[in-house]
Scaffold this active site. Structure first.
Site, PDB file in Angstrom:
ATOM      1  N   ARG A   1       0.746 -12.410 -24.569  1.00  0.00           N
ATOM      2  CA  ARG A   1      -0.408 -11.567 -24.207  1.00  0.00           C
ATOM      3  C   ARG A   1      -0.888 -10.824 -25.454  1.00  0.00           C
ATOM      4  NH1 ARG A   1      -1.313  -6.365 -22.609  1.00  0.00           N
ATOM      5  NH2 ARG A   1      -2.811  -6.033 -20.946  1.00  0.00           N
TER       6      ARG A   1
ATOM      7  N   LYS B   1       1.528  -3.017 -30.232  1.00  0.00           N
ATOM      8  CA  LYS B   1       2.294  -1.980 -29.541  1.00  0.00           C
ATOM      9  C   LYS B   1       2.983  -1.010 -30.501  1.00  0.00           C
ATOM     10  CE  LYS B   1       2.631  -3.807 -24.958  1.00  0.00           C
ATOM     11  NZ  LYS B   1       3.432  -4.364 -23.873  1.00  0.00           N
TER      12      LYS B   1
HETATM   13  C1  7PJ Z   1       1.802  -5.610 -20.821  1.00  0.00           C
HETATM   14  C2  7PJ Z   1       1.047  -5.840 -19.674  1.00  0.00           C
HETATM   15  C3  7PJ Z   1       2.940  -6.431 -21.097  1.00  0.00           C
HETATM   16  C4  7PJ Z   1       2.413  -7.606 -19.070  1.00  0.00           C
HETATM   17  C5  7PJ Z   1       0.223  -4.162 -20.751  1.00  0.00           C
HETATM   18  C6  7PJ Z   1      -0.587  -2.722 -23.866  1.00  0.00           C
HETATM   19  C7  7PJ Z   1      -0.154  -2.083 -22.610  1.00  0.00           C
HETATM   20  N1  7PJ Z   1       1.352  -6.842 -18.802  1.00  0.00           N
HETATM   21  N2  7PJ Z   1       0.063  -4.924 -19.641  1.00  0.00           N
HETATM   22  N3  7PJ Z   1       3.198  -7.415 -20.178  1.00  0.00           N
HETATM   23  N4  7PJ Z   1       1.257  -4.556 -21.493  1.00  0.00           N
HETATM   24  N5  7PJ Z   1       2.754  -8.594 -18.228  1.00  0.00           N
HETATM   25  O1  7PJ Z   1      -1.160  -3.805 -23.894  1.00  0.00           O
HETATM   26  O2  7PJ Z   1      -0.353  -2.061 -24.908  1.00  0.00           O
HETATM   27  O3  7PJ Z   1       3.684  -6.276 -22.072  1.00  0.00           O
HETATM   28  S1  7PJ Z   1      -0.813  -2.805 -21.116  1.00  0.00           S
END
Ligand code: 7PJ
Length: 263
Positions: A238, A204
């Site tokens: 994640r 990020k």
């Molecule tokens: C997240 C997400 C996060 C959850 C994305 C990226 C943006 N879902 N979906 N938490 N980020 N729960 O991966 O840069 O931080 S998309």
């Protein structure tokens, strides 16, 4: 939790079969590398991304979920805010819902109330297109905590069992670099009623802001953030880079285990 993006920019070449084929290959790798959950997303939530219709999103994710659930015994999470996509995805084999809008869109509470799958409620300030313009909080940790507590109440009132809920501060979703740091340092205090915490920090922009690195050179920094998140109470991480993250976490946990060994 390994990330599987099925947005056109990730799987632009070829038709549906090719995309599903590629997706299955990538999922096989992530499972081998240690992923327990595969998060399938068909809507980009990056700042400035164009919205997709329900039909488009379903056309992207449903064939992939069907293909993955037929081949692997892995928990599939559907990353969406649309009730129709949640429903179709769970019917196609998804066993978890991941909603960056914390079930705030039309019918999503009702659809989830009629299902039994776990659901991740994420905090976001503003909307993806503009959320990074000027994120503002008086006390970011307190406000994110308050938001999550309120969403828990709303979910429970709608008939969703509290023990199905997973909480996420939403790193990078309407937050400055400092605000992201505050949330990571205070992560433990976001575990309302002991509910599990999911942290998404992989590649990020807080890393870009700190180290000045492009997206494809943020792996090592992502691992550092993943370990901090685990240390501060996160139970689901994640990530894009499953192997590197899993090895780091396994090593971290092996050392941490020593604390609990009493002689
Ligand atoms: C997240 C997400 C996060 C959850 C994305 C990226 C943006 N879902 N979906 N938490 N980020 N729960 O991966 O840069 O931080 S998309």
């Amino acid at each position: 939790m390994g990330i599987l993006n099925v947005t056109p920019d990730s799987f632009s070449d070829g038709g549906l079969f090719l995309s599903a084929d590629k997706a299955v290959d990538h999922v096989a790798i992530m499972i081998n590398e240690g992923a327990d959950i595969i998060d399938v997303g068909g809507e980009s939530t990056r700042p400035g991304a164009t919205p997709v219709t329900t039909d488009e999103e379903n056309e992207r994710v449903i064939p992939i979920i069907e293909a993955v659930s037929q081949r692997f015994d892995v928990l599939i999470s559907i990353d969406t805010s649309k009730a129709e996509v949640m429903e179709a995805a769970v019917n196609a084999g998804a066993g978890m819902v991941n909603d960056v809008r914390a079930l705030s869109e039309k019918n999503s509470l009702q659809v989830l109330a009629e299902m039994s799958v776990p659901v991740c409620l994420m905090h976001m300030q503003g909307q993806p297109g503009t959320m990074q313009d000027k994120p503002a909080y008086e006390d970011v940790l307190a406000e994110v905590r308050e938001f999550l507590a309120e969403r828990i109440e709303i979910c429970v009132a709608a008939g969703i069992d509290k023990n199905r809920l997973i909480l996420d501060p939403g790193f990078g979703f309407g937050k400055t670099q400092q605000q992201n740091f505050s949330l990571l340092n205070g992560l433990e205090s976001l575990s309302i009623d002991g509910l599990p915490i999911l942290a998404g920090l992989s590649r990020k922009s807080l890393i870009g802001q700190t180290l000045g690195l492009p997206v494809d050179e943020r792996v090592y920094a992502s691992i550092a953030l993943a370990l901090l998140a685990v240390k501060n109470g996160a139970s689901i991480i994640r990530v894009h880079d499953v192997k590197a993250t899993c090895e780091a976490i396994r090593m971290f946990e092996a050392v941490e285990n020593e604390r609990s060994i009493t002689i």
